[in-house]
Design a protein around this motif. Structure first.
Motif, mmCIF file in Angstrom:
data_model
loop_
_atom_site.group_PDB
_atom_site.id
_atom_site.type_symbol
_atom_site.label_atom_id
_atom_site.label_comp_id
_atom_site.label_asym_id
_atom_site.label_seq_id
_atom_site.Cartn_x
_atom_site.Cartn_y
_atom_site.Cartn_z
ATOM 1 N N ALA A 309 29.275 -21.009 -3.482
ATOM 2 C CA ALA A 309 29.464 -21.738 -4.995
ATOM 3 C C ALA A 309 30.314 -22.611 -4.375
ATOM 4 O O ALA A 309 30.134 -23.480 -5.225
ATOM 5 N N THR A 310 31.200 -22.588 -3.754
ATOM 6 C CA THR A 310 31.937 -24.086 -3.363
ATOM 7 C C THR A 310 31.323 -24.895 -3.429
ATOM 8 O O THR A 310 32.115 -26.080 -3.612
ATOM 9 N N GLU A 311 30.895 -24.525 -2.289
ATOM 10 C CA GLU A 311 30.885 -25.881 -1.154
ATOM 11 C C GLU A 311 29.151 -26.860 -1.103
ATOM 12 O O GLU A 311 29.530 -27.930 -0.916
ATOM 13 N N LYS A 314 29.732 -29.882 -3.355
ATOM 14 C CA LYS A 314 30.317 -30.648 -2.952
ATOM 15 C C LYS A 314 29.250 -31.590 -1.281
ATOM 16 O O LYS A 314 29.682 -32.825 -0.837
ATOM 17 N N GLN A 340 29.907 -17.917 -10.564
ATOM 18 C CA GLN A 340 30.673 -18.679 -10.196
ATOM 19 C C GLN A 340 29.971 -19.865 -9.371
ATOM 20 O O GLN A 340 30.092 -20.873 -9.098
ATOM 21 N N TYR A 343 29.203 -22.409 -12.662
ATOM 22 C CA TYR A 343 30.130 -23.397 -13.007
ATOM 23 C C TYR A 343 30.720 -24.309 -12.269
ATOM 24 O O TYR A 343 30.976 -25.457 -12.591
ATOM 25 N N TYR A 344 30.485 -23.538 -10.019
ATOM 26 C CA TYR A 344 30.537 -25.043 -9.842
ATOM 27 C C TYR A 344 29.921 -26.035 -9.284
ATOM 28 O O TYR A 344 29.710 -27.525 -9.055
ATOM 29 N N GLU A 346 28.006 -27.466 -11.821
ATOM 30 C CA GLU A 346 27.991 -28.259 -13.554
ATOM 31 C C GLU A 346 26.338 -28.843 -13.538
ATOM 32 O O GLU A 346 25.387 -27.623 -14.029
ATOM 33 N N VAL A 406 36.704 -17.388 -13.024
ATOM 34 C CA VAL A 406 35.740 -18.776 -13.611
ATOM 35 C C VAL A 406 35.166 -18.853 -14.998
ATOM 36 O O VAL A 406 34.787 -17.707 -14.953
#
Length: 440
Positions: A309-311, A314, A340, A343-344, A346, A406
């Motif tokens: 989710a987070t990487e 980016k 998740q 959310y990340y 966007e 989140v």
């Protein structure tokens, strides 16, 4: 007193003790008393400790239990179990549940496609019915039977619809709500252009996993089963390596990075390693769109896949998309992972498929209860999740979410696409096809 007399008295004492013990027979409770004890446990232990029942639901549940006490002698065991299940569903969440997978089934397995319920798996004697569409069970349409079963299943309507498709092949369950004989059912089927009727009796069949999405592709571990799908077809990615639980592929022709997690995730010994490897390759392909396929991720662990989710947002270029595939089987940890990712990601996110199987606010993290005589298991939720607004309440919210929560706000699909039976049989995936055909 000499030694011989003392010895004889000792023997007499031992003999009397044995005789007295044998004469004290252990109380054997009647069937009625055993079920009344189970009702009392449900009423005085389980309901008192559960945190998820609204007040009005508790009152309705108590009314059912009061009636049940008077009906024990007139109801079979399976009918009593379904009454308990009806009570548990009044907690109004999908994680508070009595699992019913142990109840007897006919040797057929159903799956609900966009064009109806079809038989995707049978024993050897029933292979002529593979692929048939189920029109009726006994004298009721399949839709009517599903609607009558839903009140005995936990969760929101989308999740109950999915769980019903797992249980509609069980005469014992349907008998428990008054819709079938206990050991058989008569189906009205559409096979090719022919309408036919056939009666099936219950049969114990080996199966290592009872969620019916896992019936879609032949599993070597399920001996004795036959499948509607030809195992030699060109497999779509959503079926490819299904039994691995976690897998990925880079589709260079469309510059797409595909990652799949399903309910077999815990059979993957290298879940974290696969994520790490996937992200490492993605670093070299920043002009790729990312596709996260969670359509069969029914739950388990949402900590391991956090980096998914987070990487990627980016890593990939700012004009690239993150496509998220969900369905009504995306549930629990699957739903959390989806929240998740959304959310990340966007503005990069595009959600495709069907809406997830639960609300973004739900209860989970089960306690387990067991009725003392019948042995029926109850899984009861004891912690709240809020993936809509990420409101956290100490002592109520699941503590892990203090670190991982989140506010995803919504997981509504941007493009609804459902799988038809014909597409399944042809090895097509309309969801992935739509994604891969989007302008890059």
């Amino acid at each position: 007193m000499d030694i011989r007399k003392l010895y004889n008295l000792g023997l007499l004492f031992i003999l009397l003790t044995i005789l007295i013990g044998c004469s004290e027979q252990k109380e054997i409770k009647s069937r009625k008393q055993q079920w009344l004890d189970d009702i009392a446990y449900f009423e005085n232990v389980y309901l008192q400790e559960s945190n998820t029942f609204p007040k009005d639901s508790l009152d309705k549940c108590q009314s059912i239990l009061d009636q049940l006490k008077q009906q024990v002698d007139s109801l079979d065991d399976n009918e009593l179990i379904l009454k308990f299940s009806r009570c548990v569903t009044m907690a109004n969440n999908g994680h508070t549940v009595i699992p019913l997978h142990f109840m007897a089934k006919v040797p057929l397995r159903f799956y609900k496609f966009s064009d109806g319920m079809h038989i995707v798996k049978t024993d050897s004697a029933s292979t002529p019915y593979l692929g048939a569409k189920v029109l009726k069970i006994n004298d009721l349409t399949i839709e009517d039977v599903e609607e009558k079963l839903k009140p005995y299943l936990s969760g929101i309507d989308r999740w109950r619809s999915y769980k019903a498709s797992n249980y509609l092949c069980s005469p014992e369950i349907l008998n428990g709500i008054g819709l079938s004989e206990k050991n058989s059912m008569t189906l009205t089927l559409l096979k090719d252009k022919d309408t036919l009727k056939a009666t099936f009796t219950t049969k114990e069949m080996k199966k290592k996993y009872y969620e019916n999405w896992s019936d879609l592709y032949p599993d070597p571990a399920d001996s004795g089963w036959h499948y509607a799908l030809n195992p030699n077809i060109q497999k779509p990615l959503y079926l490819d390596k299904m039994q691995e639980g976690v897998f990925y592929k880079f589709i260079d022709s469309t510059k797409s990075a595909y990652f799949s997690i399903n309910g077999y995730w815990n059979q993957s010994d290298d879940f974290e390693d696969k994520i790490e490897d996937f992200l490492e390759v993605l670093e070299t392909k920043t002009d790729y769109n990312v596709i996260m396929d969670l359509r069969y991720f029914t739950g388990g662990n949402y900590i391991i896949p956090v980096d998914l989710a987070t990487e990627p947002p980016k890593i990939i270029d700012s004009n690239k998309k993150i496509y998220l595939i969900t369905s009504n089987k995306t549930f629990s940890a699957g739903l959390v992972t989806a929240a998740q990712i959304k959310y990340y990601a966007e503005e990069k996110i595009v959600i495709v498929g069907e809406e997830v199987g639960d609300n973004l606010k739900f209860w989970a993290e089960n306690d387990s209860y067991q009725l003392p005589n019948s042995g029926i298991n109850i899984y009861d939720s004891d912690a709240e999740h809020d993936w809509k607004d990420n409101e956290f309440t100490f002592g109520k919210s699941f503590w892990v979410n203090y670190f991982y929560g989140v506010p995803a706000k919504s997981l509504a699909v941007n493009k609804e696409i459902k799988l038809s039976f014909i597409e399944y049989m042809q090895g097509d995936d309309p969801i992935l096809n739509w994604i891969l055909n989007q302008p890059s």
